[in-house]
Design a protein around this motif. Structure first.
Motif, PDB file in Angstrom:
ATOM      1  N   THR A  95       0.851  -1.185   0.000  1.00  0.00           N
ATOM      2  CA  THR A  95       0.000   0.000   0.000  1.00  0.00           C
ATOM      3  C   THR A  95       0.884   1.231   0.000  1.00  0.00           C
ATOM      4  N   ARG A  96       0.628   2.137  -0.922  1.00  0.00           N
ATOM      5  CA  ARG A  96       1.307   3.438  -0.947  1.00  0.00           C
ATOM      6  C   ARG A  96       0.233   4.476  -0.691  1.00  0.00           C
ATOM      7  N   SER A  97       0.451   5.308   0.303  1.00  0.00           N
ATOM      8  CA  SER A  97      -0.573   6.258   0.701  1.00  0.00           C
ATOM      9  C   SER A  97       0.014   7.646   0.870  1.00  0.00           C
ATOM     10  N   GLU A  98      -0.737   8.656   0.448  1.00  0.00           N
ATOM     11  CA  GLU A  98      -0.374  10.049   0.691  1.00  0.00           C
ATOM     12  C   GLU A  98      -1.271  10.647   1.764  1.00  0.00           C
ATOM     13  N   PHE A  99      -2.152   9.827   2.345  1.00  0.00           N
ATOM     14  CA  PHE A  99      -3.016  10.289   3.413  1.00  0.00           C
ATOM     15  C   PHE A  99      -2.170  10.577   4.637  1.00  0.00           C
ATOM     16  N   TYR A 100      -2.603  11.562   5.421  1.00  0.00           N
ATOM     17  CA  TYR A 100      -1.922  11.844   6.686  1.00  0.00           C
ATOM     18  C   TYR A 100      -2.708  11.184   7.801  1.00  0.00           C
ATOM     19  N   TYR A 101      -2.047  10.309   8.529  1.00  0.00           N
ATOM     20  CA  TYR A 101      -2.625   9.694   9.719  1.00  0.00           C
ATOM     21  C   TYR A 101      -1.831  10.210  10.897  1.00  0.00           C
ATOM     22  N   GLY A 102      -2.519  10.711  11.884  1.00  0.00           N
ATOM     23  CA  GLY A 102      -1.818  11.230  13.045  1.00  0.00           C
ATOM     24  C   GLY A 102      -2.636  12.313  13.708  1.00  0.00           C
ATOM     25  N   LYS A 103      -1.939  13.158  14.451  1.00  0.00           N
ATOM     26  CA  LYS A 103      -2.609  14.168  15.273  1.00  0.00           C
ATOM     27  C   LYS A 103      -2.679  15.518  14.571  1.00  0.00           C
ATOM     28  N   TYR A 104      -3.793  16.178  14.799  1.00  0.00           N
ATOM     29  CA  TYR A 104      -4.017  17.539  14.336  1.00  0.00           C
ATOM     30  C   TYR A 104      -4.182  18.416  15.564  1.00  0.00           C
ATOM     31  N   GLN A 105      -3.660  19.634  15.506  1.00  0.00           N
ATOM     32  CA  GLN A 105      -3.836  20.564  16.616  1.00  0.00           C
ATOM     33  C   GLN A 105      -3.901  21.977  16.080  1.00  0.00           C
ATOM     34  N   ARG A 106      -4.772  22.782  16.671  1.00  0.00           N
ATOM     35  CA  ARG A 106      -4.860  24.193  16.294  1.00  0.00           C
ATOM     36  C   ARG A 106      -5.351  24.976  17.498  1.00  0.00           C
ATOM     37  N   VAL A 107      -4.666  26.070  17.809  1.00  0.00           N
ATOM     38  CA  VAL A 107      -5.101  27.010  18.837  1.00  0.00           C
ATOM     39  C   VAL A 107      -5.374  28.323  18.119  1.00  0.00           C
ATOM     40  N   ILE A 108      -6.603  28.805  18.269  1.00  0.00           N
ATOM     41  CA  ILE A 108      -6.991  30.027  17.578  1.00  0.00           C
ATOM     42  C   ILE A 108      -7.345  31.077  18.622  1.00  0.00           C
ATOM     43  N   PRO A 109      -6.534  32.147  18.709  1.00  0.00           N
ATOM     44  CA  PRO A 109      -6.875  33.236  19.625  1.00  0.00           C
ATOM     45  C   PRO A 109      -8.092  33.993  19.087  1.00  0.00           C
ATOM     46  N   LEU A 110      -8.944  34.410  19.978  1.00  0.00           N
ATOM     47  CA  LEU A 110     -10.159  35.106  19.574  1.00  0.00           C
ATOM     48  C   LEU A 110     -10.016  36.595  19.844  1.00  0.00           C
ATOM     49  N   LYS A 111     -10.492  37.417  18.915  1.00  0.00           N
ATOM     50  CA  LYS A 111     -10.344  38.866  19.078  1.00  0.00           C
ATOM     51  C   LYS A 111     -11.469  39.483  19.891  1.00  0.00           C
ATOM     52  N   ALA A 112     -12.480  38.690  20.228  1.00  0.00           N
ATOM     53  CA  ALA A 112     -13.568  39.160  21.096  1.00  0.00           C
ATOM     54  C   ALA A 112     -13.769  38.132  22.202  1.00  0.00           C
ATOM     55  N   ARG A 113     -14.138  38.610  23.377  1.00  0.00           N
ATOM     56  CA  ARG A 113     -14.406  37.689  24.488  1.00  0.00           C
ATOM     57  C   ARG A 113     -15.735  36.976  24.229  1.00  0.00           C
ATOM     58  N   ILE A 114     -15.759  35.693  24.550  1.00  0.00           N
ATOM     59  CA  ILE A 114     -16.966  34.913  24.286  1.00  0.00           C
ATOM     60  C   ILE A 114     -17.485  34.247  25.551  1.00  0.00           C
ATOM     61  N   GLN A 115     -18.711  33.793  25.479  1.00  0.00           N
ATOM     62  CA  GLN A 115     -19.328  33.026  26.567  1.00  0.00           C
ATOM     63  C   GLN A 115     -18.989  31.553  26.315  1.00  0.00           C
ATOM     64  N   ASN A 116     -17.917  31.093  26.905  1.00  0.00           N
ATOM     65  CA  ASN A 116     -17.465  29.741  26.591  1.00  0.00           C
ATOM     66  C   ASN A 116     -18.403  28.660  27.124  1.00  0.00           C
ATOM     67  N   THR A 117     -19.345  29.015  27.978  1.00  0.00           N
ATOM     68  CA  THR A 117     -20.302  28.023  28.478  1.00  0.00           C
ATOM     69  C   THR A 117     -21.491  27.840  27.534  1.00  0.00           C
ATOM     70  N   ASN A 118     -21.629  28.710  26.521  1.00  0.00           N
ATOM     71  CA  ASN A 118     -22.757  28.634  25.586  1.00  0.00           C
ATOM     72  C   ASN A 118     -22.339  28.308  24.159  1.00  0.00           C
ATOM     73  N   VAL A 119     -21.186  27.712  23.987  1.00  0.00           N
ATOM     74  CA  VAL A 119     -20.690  27.368  22.656  1.00  0.00           C
ATOM     75  C   VAL A 119     -21.467  26.168  22.116  1.00  0.00           C
ATOM     76  N   THR A 120     -21.830  26.218  20.836  1.00  0.00           N
ATOM     77  CA  THR A 120     -22.464  25.065  20.194  1.00  0.00           C
ATOM     78  C   THR A 120     -21.541  24.552  19.088  1.00  0.00           C
ATOM     79  N   ALA A 121     -21.586  23.230  18.859  1.00  0.00           N
ATOM     80  CA  ALA A 121     -20.700  22.613  17.878  1.00  0.00           C
ATOM     81  C   ALA A 121     -21.460  21.612  17.029  1.00  0.00           C
ATOM     82  N   GLU A 122     -21.018  21.506  15.771  1.00  0.00           N
ATOM     83  CA  GLU A 122     -21.560  20.517  14.848  1.00  0.00           C
ATOM     84  C   GLU A 122     -20.407  20.008  13.983  1.00  0.00           C
ATOM     85  N   TYR A 123     -20.343  18.688  13.801  1.00  0.00           N
ATOM     86  CA  TYR A 123     -19.315  18.093  12.938  1.00  0.00           C
ATOM     87  C   TYR A 123     -20.012  17.298  11.840  1.00  0.00           C
TER      88      TYR A 123
END
Length: 150
Positions: A95-123
């Motif tokens: 098998t020859r693969s160009e897929f990336y298997y492993g860990k992803y990480q991203r930290v995104i600073p926010l320019k406005a303060r948010i209510q972190n207890t009311n965040v909604t998510a969908e994947y």
């Protein structure tokens, strides 16, 4: 005038040249084997701001929701995810693969303060959508600009 290509191995015999080239090739192969893929990949992101919230999209293809971890503070969003290898080899096939298997990480600073207890998510379809509602102070924030006249 004749143009002659320079070869540093010309002065030695053909067997000696092959041995040196093979040795150099082995050294290069070892060097590239030592270089590993980065520990974390950075997923692509898109951040949109409205009056009431920040909307963050992250591209995390080929993962299941259970493999994604999201941490939200008032000032930043941190996303950790892992795409696990599913390689199956039957018989003597390769098998020859160009897929990336492993860990992803991203930290995104926010320019406005948010209510972190009311965040909604969908994947869905490899895209993580986060709705980050702004704090009341941020929504009501008014900045006065003084203009000078000439």
């Amino acid at each position: 005038m004749t143009i002659v290509r320079y070869s540093p191995w010309k002065t030695r015999g053909l067997a000696s040249q092959r041995a040196e080239i093979t040795s150099l090739q082995r050294q290069l192969d070892r060097m590239f084997e030592d270089v590993k893929a980065p520990v974390f990949r950075t997923p692509a992101a898109e951040l949109t701001e409205t009056d009431d919230a920040l909307h963050l999209k992250l591209e995390l293809p080929g993962m299941e929701a259970k493999d994604i971890d999201v941490e939200v503070t008032e000032k930043a969003v941190k996303v950790l995810a892992e795409r696990k290898s599913e390689t199956q080899t039957e018989g003597k096939g390769n098998t020859r693969s160009e897929f990336y298997y492993g860990k992803y990480q991203r930290v995104i600073p926010l320019k406005a303060r948010i209510q972190n207890t009311n965040v909604t998510a969908e994947y869905k379809d490899g895209i993580l959508n986060l709705k980050l509602p702004k704090t009341v102070e941020e929504k009501n924030k008014v900045v006065r600009i003084n203009l000078e006249q000439n």
